[in-house]
Design a protein around this motif. Sequence first.
Motif, PDB file in Angstrom:
ATOM      1  N   ILE A 215       0.835  -1.198   0.000  1.00 27.05           N
ATOM      2  CA  ILE A 215       0.000   0.000   0.000  1.00 27.05           C
ATOM      3  C   ILE A 215       0.872   1.250   0.000  1.00 27.05           C
ATOM      4  N   GLU A 216       0.322   2.324  -0.579  1.00 26.85           N
ATOM      5  CA  GLU A 216       1.018   3.607  -0.641  1.00 26.85           C
ATOM      6  C   GLU A 216       0.026   4.711  -0.279  1.00 26.85           C
ATOM      7  N   GLU A 217       0.516   5.746   0.393  1.00 30.80           N
ATOM      8  CA  GLU A 217      -0.342   6.884   0.691  1.00 30.80           C
ATOM      9  C   GLU A 217      -0.626   7.663  -0.575  1.00 30.80           C
ATOM     10  N   GLN A 218      -1.867   8.130  -0.702  1.00 30.54           N
ATOM     11  CA  GLN A 218      -2.263   8.923  -1.862  1.00 30.54           C
ATOM     12  C   GLN A 218      -3.202  10.021  -1.366  1.00 30.54           C
ATOM     13  N   GLY A 219      -2.618  11.178  -1.069  1.00 28.76           N
ATOM     14  CA  GLY A 219      -3.411  12.257  -0.485  1.00 28.76           C
ATOM     15  C   GLY A 219      -3.919  11.844   0.880  1.00 28.76           C
ATOM     16  N   SER A 220      -5.233  11.921   1.072  1.00 27.49           N
ATOM     17  CA  SER A 220      -5.832  11.546   2.359  1.00 27.49           C
ATOM     18  C   SER A 220      -6.224  10.075   2.399  1.00 27.49           C
ATOM     19  N   CYS A 224      -3.401   0.710  -3.412  1.00 32.04           N
ATOM     20  CA  CYS A 224      -2.661  -0.550  -3.391  1.00 32.04           C
ATOM     21  C   CYS A 224      -2.034  -0.748  -4.763  1.00 32.04           C
ATOM     22  N   THR A 225      -0.770  -1.115  -4.779  1.00 34.20           N
ATOM     23  CA  THR A 225      -0.128  -1.411  -6.062  1.00 34.20           C
ATOM     24  C   THR A 225      -0.783  -2.640  -6.684  1.00 34.20           C
ATOM     25  N   SER A 226      -0.660  -2.775  -7.984  1.00 32.73           N
ATOM     26  CA  SER A 226      -1.314  -3.873  -8.694  1.00 32.73           C
ATOM     27  C   SER A 226      -0.844  -5.227  -8.164  1.00 32.73           C
ATOM     28  N   PRO A 227      -1.742  -6.045  -7.621  1.00 35.62           N
ATOM     29  CA  PRO A 227      -1.338  -7.381  -7.149  1.00 35.62           C
ATOM     30  C   PRO A 227      -0.737  -8.191  -8.299  1.00 35.62           C
ATOM     31  N   THR A 228       0.471  -8.682  -8.081  1.00 36.56           N
ATOM     32  CA  THR A 228       1.257  -9.305  -9.151  1.00 36.56           C
ATOM     33  C   THR A 228       1.683 -10.711  -8.760  1.00 36.56           C
ATOM     34  N   VAL A 229       1.493 -11.643  -9.681  1.00 34.06           N
ATOM     35  CA  VAL A 229       1.947 -13.021  -9.499  1.00 34.06           C
ATOM     36  C   VAL A 229       3.327 -13.163 -10.132  1.00 34.06           C
ATOM     37  N   GLN A 333      -0.861  -4.044  10.559  1.00 37.45           N
ATOM     38  CA  GLN A 333      -2.231  -3.709  10.944  1.00 37.45           C
ATOM     39  C   GLN A 333      -2.826  -2.668  10.007  1.00 37.45           C
ATOM     40  N   GLN A 334      -2.029  -1.679   9.617  1.00 38.56           N
ATOM     41  CA  GLN A 334      -2.518  -0.656   8.692  1.00 38.56           C
ATOM     42  C   GLN A 334      -2.785  -1.263   7.309  1.00 38.56           C
ATOM     43  N   THR A 335      -1.877  -2.138   6.866  1.00 36.07           N
ATOM     44  CA  THR A 335      -2.061  -2.802   5.569  1.00 36.07           C
ATOM     45  C   THR A 335      -3.337  -3.634   5.572  1.00 36.07           C
ATOM     46  N   TYR A 336      -3.540  -4.391   6.652  1.00 39.19           N
ATOM     47  CA  TYR A 336      -4.738  -5.224   6.772  1.00 39.19           C
ATOM     48  C   TYR A 336      -5.996  -4.357   6.736  1.00 39.19           C
ATOM     49  N   LYS A 337      -5.946  -3.236   7.420  1.00 36.97           N
ATOM     50  CA  LYS A 337      -7.098  -2.331   7.475  1.00 36.97           C
ATOM     51  C   LYS A 337      -7.435  -1.792   6.088  1.00 36.97           C
ATOM     52  N   VAL A 338      -6.409  -1.439   5.315  1.00 41.01           N
ATOM     53  CA  VAL A 338      -6.639  -0.919   3.962  1.00 41.01           C
ATOM     54  C   VAL A 338      -7.207  -2.008   3.062  1.00 41.01           C
ATOM     55  N   SER A 456     -10.064   5.147   4.125  1.00 45.34           N
ATOM     56  CA  SER A 456      -9.631   6.323   4.881  1.00 45.34           C
ATOM     57  C   SER A 456      -8.408   6.033   5.699  1.00 45.34           C
ATOM     58  N   LYS A 457      -7.648   7.094   6.007  1.00 44.21           N
ATOM     59  CA  LYS A 457      -6.476   6.946   6.872  1.00 44.21           C
ATOM     60  C   LYS A 457      -6.872   6.873   8.335  1.00 44.21           C
ATOM     61  N   SER A 458      -8.114   7.223   8.652  1.00 47.21           N
ATOM     62  CA  SER A 458      -8.507   7.256  10.055  1.00 47.21           C
ATOM     63  C   SER A 458      -8.633   5.850  10.630  1.00 47.21           C
TER      64      SER A 458
END
Length: 458
Positions: A215-220, A224-229, A333-338, A456-458
């Motif tokens: 995952i990457e921050e994008q503004g607020s 997620c980058t393209s899932p790649t096999v 935890q943040q990745t899982y949340k996103v 959201s980032k919250s």
Amino acid sequence: GMYRGTGNMGFLDSMFQSKPQEFVMGVQDKFGQEGTRDLVVVGKVAGTVRKGDAVYVSNFGDDSGEVLVSMVLGIESSADQPANSITDSRAALKIAGAAGTGVKCGTVVYTREASITKVHDAYVRALADVFARDPESFFQADASAALSITDCAELLGFSNRQLAENKVTDETMKQYLHGFSNRMAHMLASRVQQASGIWCVFSRRTGEPYLFAHIEEQGSDYRCTSPTVTLLSKPYHEVLARRYPPEQFEVREISAGENGKGVLDFLGDTIYLDGANCVSVNAPAAVLPAGILVAPPDFSKVPEISRPVMNPDLERWLLLMAQLGKPETPEQQQTYKVYFSFLERALYSSKRQVPMKHEGEIAPPDAQGRTVLPEDLKISLATMTGKNGRSAVRMFTDWKRLKAGMGEGWEGMIQTVGGLIAQFDCALNYTKDPNSGCYISKELYEAMPQPDAGPSKS
């Protein structure tokens, strides 16, 4: 690999000389000599080569892995002058018995003292030099037809890295590299489609091809980058497999099988059932958009009610969450949340298979896929004991998971979570590995944000 001798035993004296001299040369061109099996190869020598040196001749990226043991019979400098030795310069080498052995652009001639890294670099440099010198001829000539999966992946990765790292400032060259990458991507896709076998990196947690993403921050919000096999070619798979810890990953061979469709069928499931957006070959930079490998299935002539249920936009988040396991660090935890926020949005629009059995006959559907159910028809849904005293209906994202979770003898009824949540919780993709699924209670469903809300980032 196998070793072929040239029949000239003089190379043994050279191979065991007291003061070995290291050199490597990537072949950029070759010339046969009438009346002999010797071959003249042209390229850039790195190190020092001497007349009489024993050498290995290898197609580093070919599936066969065959290596020729031979000897340098003669040397010419770039000025067409005979020489007894050449150091760090372009040269032509006459190699004993090398005609008809598959020498091509990218073949490497080297001494046994050369490191695997130097051999690899000479191989990639030879390929890159040829396409940079004469790109149109490169794609039209026999050299292009001889490129293997590994050759194509190396070239695509090389070109993409130049662009990604901003190493090229000339706009004309940038445009050329973009065009080259596009053409090479289609050539690599064609090689993969025709492969008799390929290796793939799997997740031990899910038993499915591992989806590489972050995952990457994008503004607020987050993206997620393209899932790649990740696929590995035959010459590289044993070495590259060591990069993937066995407690988390497993490298499996995917065979084309007797009907020749095994690789394509596997990729089709990985893309249109599991939700992979891209496929990389050997290295992250050698990446292919999923659509150029396997075309999307065309259901335009199939009634909507009869179309197979496929939920790649939902399944990818289930797999990405399952790959993480129990998130422990703040980053996990943040990745899982996103990932879960993307899963929530996908749940609203997706339709899933609910396993069902029935007593009595159901008439076949008409041309529009509709059928009339008899009044006395009894239908049983697959349920399980849920949480907080509620029963849960088992649901699956596609037929593949329904069969894995329920076995044979079950049919599928198309349904959304919203259509059942008033009466039942939903156990999504509960198979032998519950980590690959998701439990959706009524409270959780009602608390989910609307589909147009971003993560959201919250």
